[in-house]
Design a protein around this motif. Structure first.
Motif, PDB file in Angstrom:
ATOM      1  N   TYR A 148      -7.215   2.976   2.448  1.00  0.00           N
ATOM      2  CA  TYR A 148      -8.452   3.588   1.961  1.00  0.00           C
ATOM      3  C   TYR A 148      -8.242   4.529   0.772  1.00  0.00           C
ATOM      4  O   TYR A 148      -9.208   5.048   0.218  1.00  0.00           O
ATOM      5  CB  TYR A 148      -9.159   4.326   3.099  1.00  0.00           C
ATOM      6  CG  TYR A 148      -9.589   3.383   4.204  1.00  0.00           C
ATOM      7  CD1 TYR A 148     -10.429   2.301   3.944  1.00  0.00           C
ATOM      8  CD2 TYR A 148      -9.142   3.572   5.514  1.00  0.00           C
ATOM      9  CE1 TYR A 148     -10.811   1.435   4.955  1.00  0.00           C
ATOM     10  CE2 TYR A 148      -9.519   2.709   6.527  1.00  0.00           C
ATOM     11  CZ  TYR A 148     -10.353   1.648   6.243  1.00  0.00           C
ATOM     12  OH  TYR A 148     -10.727   0.786   7.243  1.00  0.00           O
ATOM     13  N   GLY A 149      -7.000   4.759   0.375  1.00  0.00           N
ATOM     14  CA  GLY A 149      -6.736   5.558  -0.824  1.00  0.00           C
ATOM     15  C   GLY A 149      -7.194   6.991  -0.729  1.00  0.00           C
ATOM     16  O   GLY A 149      -7.599   7.593  -1.744  1.00  0.00           O
ATOM     17  N   THR A 150      -7.120   7.571   0.460  1.00  0.00           N
ATOM     18  CA  THR A 150      -7.574   8.948   0.649  1.00  0.00           C
ATOM     19  C   THR A 150      -6.854   9.920  -0.276  1.00  0.00           C
ATOM     20  O   THR A 150      -7.456  10.870  -0.793  1.00  0.00           O
ATOM     21  CB  THR A 150      -7.350   9.366   2.114  1.00  0.00           C
ATOM     22  OG1 THR A 150      -7.957   8.402   2.983  1.00  0.00           O
ATOM     23  CG2 THR A 150      -7.938  10.743   2.375  1.00  0.00           C
ATOM     24  N   LEU A 151      -5.567   9.675  -0.506  1.00  0.00           N
ATOM     25  CA  LEU A 151      -4.761  10.538  -1.372  1.00  0.00           C
ATOM     26  C   LEU A 151      -4.330   9.805  -2.645  1.00  0.00           C
ATOM     27  O   LEU A 151      -3.345  10.182  -3.278  1.00  0.00           O
ATOM     28  CB  LEU A 151      -3.513  11.028  -0.615  1.00  0.00           C
ATOM     29  CG  LEU A 151      -3.772  11.865   0.643  1.00  0.00           C
ATOM     30  CD1 LEU A 151      -2.477  12.137   1.366  1.00  0.00           C
ATOM     31  CD2 LEU A 151      -4.470  13.166   0.289  1.00  0.00           C
ATOM     32  N   GLY A 152      -5.070   8.801  -3.026  1.00  0.00           N
ATOM     33  CA  GLY A 152      -4.698   8.004  -4.193  1.00  0.00           C
ATOM     34  C   GLY A 152      -3.761   6.874  -3.810  1.00  0.00           C
ATOM     35  O   GLY A 152      -3.642   6.497  -2.636  1.00  0.00           O
ATOM     36  N   GLY A 248       8.093   9.804   5.647  1.00  0.00           N
ATOM     37  CA  GLY A 248       7.366  10.551   4.629  1.00  0.00           C
ATOM     38  C   GLY A 248       6.761   9.601   3.613  1.00  0.00           C
ATOM     39  O   GLY A 248       7.428   8.661   3.167  1.00  0.00           O
ATOM     40  N   LEU A 249       5.511   9.817   3.269  1.00  0.00           N
ATOM     41  CA  LEU A 249       4.824   9.012   2.266  1.00  0.00           C
ATOM     42  C   LEU A 249       4.370   9.909   1.127  1.00  0.00           C
ATOM     43  O   LEU A 249       3.800  10.986   1.374  1.00  0.00           O
ATOM     44  CB  LEU A 249       3.602   8.297   2.862  1.00  0.00           C
ATOM     45  CG  LEU A 249       3.818   6.974   3.607  1.00  0.00           C
ATOM     46  CD1 LEU A 249       4.629   7.189   4.879  1.00  0.00           C
ATOM     47  CD2 LEU A 249       2.480   6.324   3.943  1.00  0.00           C
ATOM     48  N   ARG A 250       4.595   9.461  -0.105  1.00  0.00           N
ATOM     49  CA  ARG A 250       4.137  10.192  -1.268  1.00  0.00           C
ATOM     50  C   ARG A 250       3.044   9.406  -1.971  1.00  0.00           C
ATOM     51  O   ARG A 250       3.226   8.238  -2.320  1.00  0.00           O
ATOM     52  CB  ARG A 250       5.304  10.439  -2.241  1.00  0.00           C
ATOM     53  CG  ARG A 250       4.900  11.218  -3.492  1.00  0.00           C
ATOM     54  CD  ARG A 250       4.375  12.607  -3.160  1.00  0.00           C
ATOM     55  NE  ARG A 250       3.667  13.211  -4.300  1.00  0.00           N
ATOM     56  CZ  ARG A 250       2.978  14.337  -4.215  1.00  0.00           C
ATOM     57  NH1 ARG A 250       2.912  15.001  -3.070  1.00  0.00           N
ATOM     58  NH2 ARG A 250       2.355  14.816  -5.271  1.00  0.00           N
ATOM     59  N   PHE A 251       1.882  10.055  -2.141  1.00  0.00           N
ATOM     60  CA  PHE A 251       0.735   9.450  -2.809  1.00  0.00           C
ATOM     61  C   PHE A 251       0.504  10.154  -4.145  1.00  0.00           C
ATOM     62  O   PHE A 251       1.179  11.127  -4.485  1.00  0.00           O
ATOM     63  CB  PHE A 251      -0.514   9.571  -1.935  1.00  0.00           C
ATOM     64  CG  PHE A 251      -0.450   8.804  -0.643  1.00  0.00           C
ATOM     65  CD1 PHE A 251      -0.959   7.514  -0.561  1.00  0.00           C
ATOM     66  CD2 PHE A 251       0.109   9.367   0.492  1.00  0.00           C
ATOM     67  CE1 PHE A 251      -0.913   6.810   0.625  1.00  0.00           C
ATOM     68  CE2 PHE A 251       0.164   8.668   1.687  1.00  0.00           C
ATOM     69  CZ  PHE A 251      -0.348   7.387   1.748  1.00  0.00           C
ATOM     70  N   ASP A 252      -0.480   9.687  -4.881  1.00  0.00           N
ATOM     71  CA  ASP A 252      -0.818  10.302  -6.171  1.00  0.00           C
ATOM     72  C   ASP A 252      -1.169  11.774  -6.027  1.00  0.00           C
ATOM     73  O   ASP A 252      -0.787  12.606  -6.853  1.00  0.00           O
ATOM     74  CB  ASP A 252      -2.006   9.566  -6.817  1.00  0.00           C
ATOM     75  CG  ASP A 252      -1.622   8.220  -7.384  1.00  0.00           C
ATOM     76  OD1 ASP A 252      -0.454   8.057  -7.770  1.00  0.00           O
ATOM     77  OD2 ASP A 252      -2.492   7.335  -7.440  1.00  0.00           O
ATOM     78  N   THR A 253      -1.939  12.112  -4.995  1.00  0.00           N
ATOM     79  CA  THR A 253      -2.476  13.469  -4.881  1.00  0.00           C
ATOM     80  C   THR A 253      -2.107  14.151  -3.569  1.00  0.00           C
ATOM     81  O   THR A 253      -2.843  15.001  -3.066  1.00  0.00           O
ATOM     82  CB  THR A 253      -4.012  13.458  -5.022  1.00  0.00           C
ATOM     83  OG1 THR A 253      -4.576  12.670  -3.956  1.00  0.00           O
ATOM     84  CG2 THR A 253      -4.430  12.873  -6.359  1.00  0.00           C
ATOM     85  N   GLY A 254      -0.972  13.780  -3.012  1.00  0.00           N
ATOM     86  CA  GLY A 254      -0.565  14.429  -1.778  1.00  0.00           C
ATOM     87  C   GLY A 254       0.575  13.688  -1.110  1.00  0.00           C
ATOM     88  O   GLY A 254       1.057  12.662  -1.604  1.00  0.00           O
ATOM     89  N   ASP A 255       1.022  14.219  -0.004  1.00  0.00           N
ATOM     90  CA  ASP A 255       2.084  13.556   0.757  1.00  0.00           C
ATOM     91  C   ASP A 255       1.819  13.712   2.243  1.00  0.00           C
ATOM     92  O   ASP A 255       1.047  14.582   2.686  1.00  0.00           O
ATOM     93  CB  ASP A 255       3.453  14.109   0.391  1.00  0.00           C
ATOM     94  CG  ASP A 255       3.555  15.606   0.630  1.00  0.00           C
ATOM     95  OD1 ASP A 255       3.869  15.994   1.778  1.00  0.00           O
ATOM     96  OD2 ASP A 255       3.306  16.387  -0.307  1.00  0.00           O
TER      97      ASP A 255
END
Length: 387
Positions: A148-152, A248-255
């Motif tokens: 759903y791309g909540t954090l990019g 651990g997951l790293r997204f565009d706007t958060g982790d």
């Protein structure tokens, strides 16, 4: 109604699968999923006394088990070492068993995988491969955050799987490398979350205790490049003094940081979301995550639903209220554990070859780590099967 036949009475069969099955069979069964007949167990060793204590019927052989547990209405749990898997599957197929839940890993190499694939197609076997992390509440949450791309967009993942495995490794040679112990779980979860991938780096370390060296069983490291650009790092240390299953997951706007349950003693996972757009605020959550129970329950309900469909019976649901069955919206209906398990075997085979090639290029004069303290003779002898 479905009965159970457990093949292999070691750690996986009686230590993991049977407690889950016993728990599920003890629940109210309004839909008639479970046969009232007692489950059957067989092992190459004499486990009659233990089986009777556990409320199981011990079989003297696979052929004897087929007389105790009707192949037409029984689910087999194949919990033997992967090296013996094909021959056992072939004998089970000859006896008429088709519903078979296979303990991970499905095979140790591509030749074994292809042989099992062919056998399943020719004999009509309905194989499931034990993949509790695919049924995990934590994996489901991570997959939804990604979808759903909540954090990019997802950019990278990192799994660490640490546990001390000295005793079991010294007692048993069921696994030949550390790739086969913990990594099937994390690699399957990575494929579920980020899609298919290729191996870009792989390495193994030895387990050393006193003068004893167990090659390639100390730890494993793996790097994946997913087709969508995501990178995944997986590290497993089987000589660690602590237990940890962290992701651990790293997204565009958060982790996001998650911890899977470390054993069957407690069934809770943790999930912490850091949203950079909100000032890096962390939102910790505790998730009930009895993944193996969810997986086994779902597998039996899928088998029963498929049987009903083949018989032309409509309206068979996964649970008394229609929940828990195929397509029920419980987050499991898109879980293709067999396809993922096949890909895991393929990728781990590539990892072994890459790690071996890298070892061959290393300087033979590289210093060896100093030995640890001696090992008690009591740790030697005996065998069981579980990662």
């Amino acid at each position: 109604m479905l009965n159970t036949f457990i093949v292999g009475g070691g750690r996986a069969g009686l230590g993991l699968h049977w407690p889950v099955l016993r728990k599920l069979r003890a629940r109210p069964d309004e839909t008639g999923l479970w046969s009232p007949d007692p489950p059957v167990v067989w092992d190459v060793q004499d486990i009659r006394e233990q089986a009777l204590t556990e409320g199981l019927v011990p079989a003297e052989s696979l052929a004897h088990a087929a007389k105790l547990a009707d192949p037409a209405t029984t689910v087999v749990h194949l919990c033997t070492p992967p090296a013996d898997r094909f021959s056992t599957l072939q004998e089970l197929a000859d006896l008429g068993y088709t519903r078979i839940v296979v303990e991970k890993p499905m095979a140790v190499d591509l030749a074994g995988l292809e042989a099992i694939d062919m056998l399943a197609r020719v004999r009509g076997l309905r194989l499931r491969v034990v993949s509790p992390w695919l049924a995990s509440s934590l994996t489901r949450e991570l997959a939804e955050l990604t979808r759903y791309g909540t954090l990019g967009e997802l950019r990278s993942m990192a799994f660490t799987q640490f546990k001390p495995r000295w005793t079991r490794t010294l007692r048993s040679n069921n696994h030949t490398t550390a790739f086969d112990v913990e990594l099937p779980h994390s690699l399957g979860a990575a494929l579920r979350i980020a899609g298919d991938a290729r191996i870009t780096d792989a390495a193994l370390t030895d387990m050393r205790i006193g003068d004893t060296v167990i090659p390639d069983m100390g730890g494993a490291r793996l790097t994946l490049q997913h087709h969508n650009g995501v990178t995944t790092e997986i590290a497993s240390d089987l000589t660690s003094p602590i237990r940890e299953r962290r992701v651990g997951l790293r997204f565009d706007t958060g982790d996001v940081v998650g911890h899977y349950p470390i054993s069957d003693v407690d069934h809770h996972a943790s999930l912490t979301v850091h949203d950079d757009t909100g000032g890096g605020a962390a939102t910790p959550r505790i998730l009930f995550d009895d993944a193996l129970t969810s997986y086994v329950d779902h597998a039996y309900r899928e088998y029963r639903a498929a049987d009903a469909k083949a018989a032309g019976v409509d309206g068979v649901s996964g649970g008394p209220d229609g929940s828990g069955g195929p397509g029920s919206g419980d987050g499991l209906e898109d879980m293709d554990d067999y396809a993922i398990a096949r890909r895991v075997v393929q990728l781990l085979q590539e990892a072994r070859l890459l790690a071996a090639a890298q070892d061959a290029r290393e300087d033979a004069a590289t210093p060896v780590r100093p030995p640890l303290t001696g090992v008690s003779p009591a740790l030697r002898g005996g065998a069981d099967h579980e990662g």
